[in-house]
Design a protein around this motif. Structure first.
Motif, short mmCIF file in Angstrom:
data_model
loop_
_atom_site.label_atom_id
_atom_site.label_comp_id
_atom_site.label_asym_id
_atom_site.label_seq_id
_atom_site.Cartn_x
_atom_site.Cartn_y
_atom_site.Cartn_z
N ALA A 25 0.87 -1.03 -0.15
CA ALA A 25 -0.19 0.06 -0.13
C ALA A 25 0.93 1.14 -0.05
CB ALA A 25 -0.74 0.24 1.25
N LEU A 26 1.99 1.31 0.67
CA LEU A 26 2.80 2.44 0.78
C LEU A 26 3.33 2.85 -0.68
CD1 LEU A 26 4.78 4.39 2.16
CD2 LEU A 26 6.34 2.73 2.50
N GLU A 27 3.66 1.94 -1.43
CA GLU A 27 4.36 2.15 -2.92
C GLU A 27 3.29 2.69 -3.71
OE1 GLU A 27 7.46 -0.79 -4.47
OE2 GLU A 27 6.34 -1.91 -2.69
N ILE A 28 1.95 2.07 -3.50
CA ILE A 28 1.06 2.45 -4.42
C ILE A 28 0.70 4.01 -4.07
CG2 ILE A 28 -1.33 1.88 -5.32
CD1 ILE A 28 -0.82 -1.18 -4.60
N ARG A 41 2.17 6.22 -2.77
CA ARG A 41 3.39 7.19 -3.18
C ARG A 41 3.12 7.35 -4.59
NH1 ARG A 41 9.39 5.68 -1.55
NH2 ARG A 41 9.47 7.87 -2.47
N TRP A 42 2.90 6.42 -5.50
CA TRP A 42 2.62 6.56 -6.74
C TRP A 42 1.27 7.42 -7.14
CZ3 TRP A 42 5.51 6.17 -11.10
CH2 TRP A 42 6.32 5.09 -11.01
N GLN A 43 0.27 6.99 -6.35
CA GLN A 43 -0.82 7.65 -6.54
C GLN A 43 -0.72 9.57 -6.18
OE1 GLN A 43 -4.41 7.20 -4.10
NE2 GLN A 43 -5.69 7.42 -5.78
N PHE A 44 0.00 9.69 -5.02
CA PHE A 44 0.30 10.98 -4.78
C PHE A 44 1.28 11.69 -5.87
CE2 PHE A 44 1.51 14.87 -2.35
CZ PHE A 44 0.27 15.00 -1.78
N GLY A 45 2.17 10.92 -6.12
CA GLY A 45 3.06 11.43 -7.21
C GLY A 45 2.46 11.89 -8.39
N VAL A 74 1.62 6.43 5.95
CA VAL A 74 0.52 5.89 5.43
C VAL A 74 -0.69 5.60 6.32
CG1 VAL A 74 1.47 3.64 5.24
CG2 VAL A 74 0.13 4.52 3.45
N SER A 75 -1.83 5.52 5.58
CA SER A 75 -2.84 5.00 6.47
C SER A 75 -2.93 3.56 6.91
CB SER A 75 -4.17 5.30 5.47
OG SER A 75 -4.49 6.80 5.27
N PRO A 76 -2.85 3.16 7.96
CA PRO A 76 -2.63 1.74 8.43
C PRO A 76 -3.70 0.92 8.10
CG PRO A 76 -3.12 3.19 10.26
CD PRO A 76 -3.06 4.05 9.20
N SER A 77 -4.98 1.43 7.90
CA SER A 77 -6.20 0.69 7.81
C SER A 77 -6.65 0.58 6.20
CB SER A 77 -7.48 1.36 8.47
OG SER A 77 -7.72 2.71 8.00
N VAL A 78 -5.95 1.37 5.20
CA VAL A 78 -6.23 1.11 3.86
C VAL A 78 -5.17 0.31 3.21
CG1 VAL A 78 -6.52 2.65 1.74
CG2 VAL A 78 -6.89 3.73 3.96
N GLY A 79 -6.01 -0.78 2.75
CA GLY A 79 -5.11 -1.80 1.83
C GLY A 79 -4.62 -1.48 0.55
N ALA A 80 -3.82 -2.54 0.10
CA ALA A 80 -3.25 -2.13 -1.11
C ALA A 80 -4.27 -2.04 -2.21
CB ALA A 80 -2.04 -3.16 -1.29
N VAL A 122 -6.04 1.31 -2.37
CA VAL A 122 -5.35 2.29 -2.99
C VAL A 122 -5.01 2.02 -4.39
CG1 VAL A 122 -3.15 3.54 -2.89
CG2 VAL A 122 -4.21 2.50 -0.89
N LEU A 123 -4.88 0.90 -4.94
CA LEU A 123 -4.60 0.55 -6.20
C LEU A 123 -5.94 0.90 -7.12
CD1 LEU A 123 -2.90 -0.52 -8.68
CD2 LEU A 123 -3.75 -2.79 -7.92
N THR A 124 -7.27 0.61 -6.45
CA THR A 124 -8.42 0.98 -7.33
C THR A 124 -8.35 2.62 -7.36
OG1 THR A 124 -9.45 -1.05 -6.43
CG2 THR A 124 -10.96 0.64 -7.11
N SER A 125 -8.08 3.12 -6.55
CA SER A 125 -8.33 4.58 -6.68
C SER A 125 -7.29 5.31 -7.64
CB SER A 125 -8.10 5.22 -5.37
OG SER A 125 -6.83 4.99 -4.69
N LEU A 126 -6.07 4.69 -7.55
CA LEU A 126 -4.98 4.95 -8.46
C LEU A 126 -5.37 4.69 -9.80
CD1 LEU A 126 -2.11 5.59 -9.09
CD2 LEU A 126 -1.53 3.24 -8.91
N ILE A 127 -5.99 3.59 -10.35
CA ILE A 127 -6.40 3.54 -11.45
C ILE A 127 -7.45 4.39 -12.09
CG2 ILE A 127 -7.63 1.80 -13.03
CD1 ILE A 127 -6.06 -0.69 -11.50
N ALA A 128 -8.29 4.67 -11.11
CA ALA A 128 -9.40 5.61 -11.25
C ALA A 128 -9.19 6.98 -11.68
CB ALA A 128 -10.53 5.63 -10.21
N PHE A 129 -8.44 7.50 -10.74
CA PHE A 129 -7.82 8.86 -10.92
C PHE A 129 -6.86 9.02 -12.25
CE2 PHE A 129 -8.26 9.60 -5.94
CZ PHE A 129 -9.37 10.49 -6.13
N THR A 130 -6.03 7.94 -12.27
CA THR A 130 -5.13 7.94 -13.50
C THR A 130 -6.08 8.20 -14.66
OG1 THR A 130 -3.42 6.89 -12.31
CG2 THR A 130 -3.23 7.09 -14.73
N ALA A 131 -6.92 7.25 -14.87
CA ALA A 131 -8.01 7.23 -15.92
C ALA A 131 -8.82 8.41 -16.23
CB ALA A 131 -9.17 5.99 -15.78
N LEU A 132 -9.15 9.13 -15.09
CA LEU A 132 -10.01 10.44 -15.11
C LEU A 132 -9.21 11.51 -15.57
CD1 LEU A 132 -12.36 12.01 -14.36
CD2 LEU A 132 -11.73 12.15 -11.96
#
Length: 480
Positions: A3-6, A8-12, A421-427, A430-440
């Motif tokens: 989750a940490l790596e994803i 970071r990628w999302q925020f970047g 990083v948020s301890p209760s948010v799983g990889a 975060v990956l789902t939101s990363l894909i959604a935001f990148t597509a948007l």
């Protein structure tokens, strides 16, 4: 991936994407204000048409910047809740002031400017765009002050029981030596982007459509190019000051930017290194002797700390761990930032040279521009197309360098990135939101590009000077 790596990628991705719009907004709004001031003082309709043309480009970009900037706020709470809890007391003041004062001032007066062409007196309407422009700069200062706390924490006390930093000196945060160095460097870089966009668009019209509004676009091109060159010099001077502050408060970042592993005095600056990926074993190096010493310390023979000695010092100070950032990313983004900015200045200088008035024939009003099908014309046209992207890329590379060079800290010396990083948010989440935001964001990029290209392609609007409307019940007029 964890989750940490994803995260970071999302925020970047979202941060760099949003930052595409920030320098255009800051740089272009001041140029639009200058054009409107010229129209207000001279009555020349050429300046009014340029104001409305570049004003529309600014508004398209401003709207997209707001839409993408909102995402940043949500990420703090969703993916970086521990970080938000740790710095919230410090960040609350500057970010609240940014929202309540700077952004509200900026958006309010921008709204008056958009719809007030026929309702406000010309001088008052002109003041609206200047106030909005000042608001963009104030907004940048408060945000950079918050970011500078991450680079050099000041004005706080640790509450060990609550496990967070608490604000004790607001003035210290606002006058952090990092923000005092970063702010002018960032603003000058933004002006480079605004000037390059204005010059590039104008040059394209001059080459492709010399029969339409040549004099007006020549005025805009030269204003943009001069802005690009002057702000480029300001960026270089302020960047030199920022480098010295960075060496003082974040010596590991400077060492990584150079790929310097051993302490050196005097230290050379590497223009290019070919060797192992981390730069530890170079095969070929192009260096400028003593230059890194001057950039880092202000003296030609000063000592610059290397990665190895700093790693040993930080291990003793903070405990076991790898305290060096990603050296290849830090090394190359630093150089790509400089290269892109320098190429933009060269292109701007070339455009000024190509349109200088002393080459005008005695009886002609227009400069002799090369045929778009000639070799010179083709290269000038290519330069016009590429020019707006060069300082924009330099800004992005600089931002990546600043944030990646701080790693592995999210708040230097206080909080490692992995602890924020948020301890209760799983990889998976975060990956789902990363894909959604990148597509948007890909869709938004297509929309932005389409709107900009359509507006640019139409050229200058008719002058149509605004007529004052005295009826308060009359519908608002949208001037763009």
């Amino acid at each position: 991936m964890e989750a940490l790596e994803i995260a970071r990628w999302q925020f970047g991705i979202t941060t760099v994407y949003h930052f595409f719009f920030v320098p255009i907004t800051i740089g272009l709004v001041f140029l639009v204000a200058i054009l409107q001031t010229a129209w207000h003082r001279t009555g020349d309709e050429r300046y009014l048409r340029l104001t409305r043309f570049y004003g529309k480009l600014f508004l398209i970009n401003f709207a997209m910047g707001i839409a993408t900037g909102i995402v940043q706020e949500f990420q703090f709470g969703m993916n970086w809740s521990d970080y938000s809890r740790f710095v919230g007391d410090v960040f609350g003041a500057p970010l609240a002031i940014e929202g309540l004062l700077a952004f509200f001032m900026e958006s309010t007066f921008l709204g008056l400017w958009i719809f007030g062409w026929d309702r406000l007196k010309p001088a008052l309407h002109l003041a609206c765009i200047w106030i909005a422009a000042i608001g963009t700069v104030l907004s940048a200062y408060f945000i950079l002050a918050a970011n500078s706390f991450m680079q050099n924490p000041v004005g706080f006390a640790m509450n060990e029981e609550a496990g967070r930093a608490e604000l004790t000196d607001f003035w210290a945060v606002m006058t952090n030596k990092v923000v005092l160095a970063t702010f002018p460097h960032t603003i000058f870089a933004c002006f480079m982007v605004g000037g390059a966009l204005m010059a590039g668009v104008a040059m394209w019209h001059m080459i492709r459509r010399p029969e339409r509004d040549l004099e007006a676009f020549r005025t805009a091109m030269r204003l943009g190019a001069v802005t690009l060159l002057v702000s480029g010099l300001g960026t270089m001077i302020s960047g030199d000051f920022q480098g010295k502050v960075m060496t003082e408060v974040q010596p590991m970042k400077m060492a990584a930017a150079e790929g310097l592993y051993e302490d050196e005095a005097p230290a050379p600056f590497s223009l290019l290194t070919i060797g192992t990926l981390d730069g530890r074993e170079p095969v070929l190096e192009l260096q400028v002797p003593h230059l890194l010493s001057y950039l880092g310390t202000g003296t030609w023979d000063g000592e610059v700390r290397g990665i190895d000695s700093l790693q040993a010092e930080y291990t003793e100070l903070y405990g076991p761990g790898d305290y060096a950032p990603n050296v290849p990313v830090t090394y190359w983004t630093f150089r790509m930032m400089i290269t892109a900015g320098a190429l933009a200045m060269l292109a701007g200088a070339w455009m000024l040279w190509a349109t200088r008035s002393r080459f005008l024939p005695p009886t002609a009003r227009h400069p002799r521009l090369p045929d778009p099908h000639s070799r010179e014309g083709r290269w000038l046209l290519r330069a016009a197309v590429v020019l707006p992207f060069l300082p924009l890329a330099a800004n992005s590379f600089g931002w990546i360098f600043t944030e990646m060079g701080r790693q592995p800290w999210v708040v230097f010396g206080l909080m490692p990135t992995e602890a924020g990083v948020s301890p209760s948010v799983g990889a998976g989440t975060v990956l789902t939101s990363l894909i959604a935001f990148t597509a948007l964001y890909a869709v938004l990029a297509a929309v932005e590009l389409k709107l900009l290209l359509t507006t640019i392609g139409k050229g200058l609007p008719d002058a149509d000077p605004p007529e004052q409307v005295d009826d308060p019940d009359a519908p608002l007029a949208y001037a763009y």
